[in-house]
Design an enzyme around this catalytic site. Sequence first.
Site, PDB file in Angstrom:
ATOM      1  N   GLU A  96     -12.496  -2.711   9.452  1.00  8.08           N
ATOM      2  CA  GLU A  96     -11.113  -2.475   9.022  1.00  8.08           C
ATOM      3  C   GLU A  96     -10.112  -2.862  10.112  1.00  8.08           C
ATOM      4  OE1 GLU A  96     -12.122   1.223   5.982  1.00  8.08           O
ATOM      5  OE2 GLU A  96     -11.486   1.653   8.038  1.00  8.08           O
ATOM      6  N   ASP A 119      -7.626  -0.321   6.404  1.00  5.44           N
ATOM      7  CA  ASP A 119      -8.171   0.313   5.203  1.00  5.44           C
ATOM      8  C   ASP A 119      -7.338  -0.061   3.978  1.00  5.44           C
ATOM      9  OD1 ASP A 119      -9.853   2.376   3.764  1.00  5.44           O
ATOM     10  OD2 ASP A 119      -7.888   3.323   3.564  1.00  5.44           O
TER      11      ASP A 119
END
Length: 249
Positions: free
Chosen positions: A137, A56
């Site tokens: 991610e 992220d």
Amino acid sequence: MTEQQKTELETILGYHFKNPMLLEQAFTRSSYVNEQAQGGHPARTQSNEVLEFLGDSVLSAALAYLLVNRYGEVNDRGLTTKLAEEDFTIIKSNMSDKRALAAAIRRLGVNRYLKISRGDRNQNVLEQDSPNEDLFESIIAAVALDCGMDFPVIVETVKRLDDIDRLLTVSGDRAHAQKNPKSAVKEWCEGKHIPYTYELIAAEGPDHARTFTVRLTVSGYPSVTGSGSSKPKAEMSAAAAFLAMKEQK
């Protein structure tokens, strides 16, 4: 994960892993690990939850770089850009939106390699956005760790996972189509010479999932608050709340 599957994935991702276990971990959901443990057959890898956390942040940095590279220029005056910070925030938020990342994974078709539990399979979790966003991610994090955080390699992987030119254009159009609430408040207050302030009043939760709360006070109006995963997002939320309140008066 078989050697053939790893080879197929590396071809799709355009990256060859020095440590293939990182690739396998990126494609291992916690539900699968837990199911294997309950059955007395521990999984070969840990789940991708921590990779998702790292990915992220790494993805955010890569998208910010791509944005500045598209809409800015480094010259004898430093970094000059065509857009304001608020505009960059909105566009990056659109680019990293759960639906956008999930759609990219579906287009590549790599979610078919994801190790999931029988329960997940019965609930068709791969039809949901969250597991696909998590996979995007996790892949970024796996590449980042494997290449020793070589930023150009990471950026190229992000570009490989999605059509960044298309994504930048679509996200930019969405940003221009939306009136930036913070800019709208600024223009309205300055036009009427009314003072206003944003105040951070709370930052709660773990480092990887913090929630910020901001209070917006406009002279002559009740204060409003807004929350978000970053201070700028919380400020925009508060600005939107103020504009909605003002429209009702």
